[in-house]
Design a protein around this motif. Structure first.
Motif, mmCIF file in Angstrom:
data_model
loop_
_atom_site.group_PDB
_atom_site.id
_atom_site.type_symbol
_atom_site.label_atom_id
_atom_site.label_comp_id
_atom_site.label_asym_id
_atom_site.label_seq_id
_atom_site.Cartn_x
_atom_site.Cartn_y
_atom_site.Cartn_z
ATOM 1 N N UNK A 120 -18.730 -3.478 53.077
ATOM 2 C CA UNK A 120 -17.967 -2.238 52.898
ATOM 3 C C UNK A 120 -16.591 -2.248 53.563
ATOM 4 N N UNK A 121 -16.483 -2.808 54.752
ATOM 5 C CA UNK A 121 -15.211 -2.743 55.482
ATOM 6 C C UNK A 121 -14.350 -3.987 55.315
ATOM 7 N N UNK A 122 -14.858 -4.992 54.621
ATOM 8 C CA UNK A 122 -14.069 -6.146 54.229
ATOM 9 C C UNK A 122 -13.672 -7.127 55.311
ATOM 10 N N UNK A 123 -14.039 -6.862 56.541
ATOM 11 C CA UNK A 123 -13.674 -7.730 57.667
ATOM 12 C C UNK A 123 -14.767 -7.663 58.721
ATOM 13 N N UNK A 124 -14.873 -8.698 59.555
ATOM 14 C CA UNK A 124 -15.770 -8.579 60.705
ATOM 15 C C UNK A 124 -15.204 -7.514 61.662
#
Length: 177
Positions: A120-124
């Motif tokens: 969902x947030x596209x990044x760690x």
């Protein structure tokens, strides 16, 4: 014992499952001073001189808040902008914060799995920490590994209790370090 300053920012602590409890727990730790920004500055008018004096007397700064839109709540951002001024917190001749410790204690509404390239947030989650790390670095502060609770809205009571116990233990360790 060394003073630890906890700067707490939550616009609606009465709706908080974790941050309110962390705030209340911090108030009970000897050597910890807590500033509740939304309680102290509901008009967003920050007493810069008082905040700088308070921070200058601390061995460590702890930012305690929920992550909102990938960063800190607006009043905490205002506090950073107003209090951490050039010539005092960083820049030529600034030594007020040099050598102090910087610790982020935060929560997210999303579970840890939501912080991945294909989620969902596209990044760690670590990808959202550079502003905090840079505040510490610019001010000559020692960055401490953050204390993060992901999925705070759905965490079990046992998970919350363990998270708070760890927070209190780490705060206590900061007062004696």
């Amino acid at each position: 014992m060394r003073k630890v300053l906890v700067v707490f920012a939550h616009a609606a602590p009465q709706r908080s499952r974790v941050n309110r409890r962390l705030r209340d727990a911090a108030r009970g730790v000897p050597g910890v001073e807590l500033v509740d920004l939304y309680e102290s500055y509901p008009d967003f008018y920050i007493d810069v001189a008082a905040e700088q004096e308070n921070l200058a007397d601390a061995a460590a700064l702890v930012l305690l808040h929920p992550i909102q839109w990938y960063g800190m709540p607006s009043l905490l951002k205002e506090w950073v902008d107003a209090v951490l001024t050039p010539g005092w917190a960083y820049g030529a001749g600034a030594t007020a914060l040099a050598g102090k410790r910087f610790w982020l204690a935060a929560s997210t509404g999303s579970p840890a799995e939501a912080y991945a390239p294909d989620a969902a947030h596209g990044h760690p989650f670590a990808a959202f920490l550079p502003p905090y790390r840079q505040i510490a670095a610019l001010c000559g502060m020692e960055w401490l590994a953050p204390h993060i609770l992901h999925g705070a809205h759905h965490a079990s009571e046992e998970t919350l209790d363990a998270h708070i116990d760890t927070f209190v233990a780490r705060l206590g360790a900061l007062t004696s370090a």
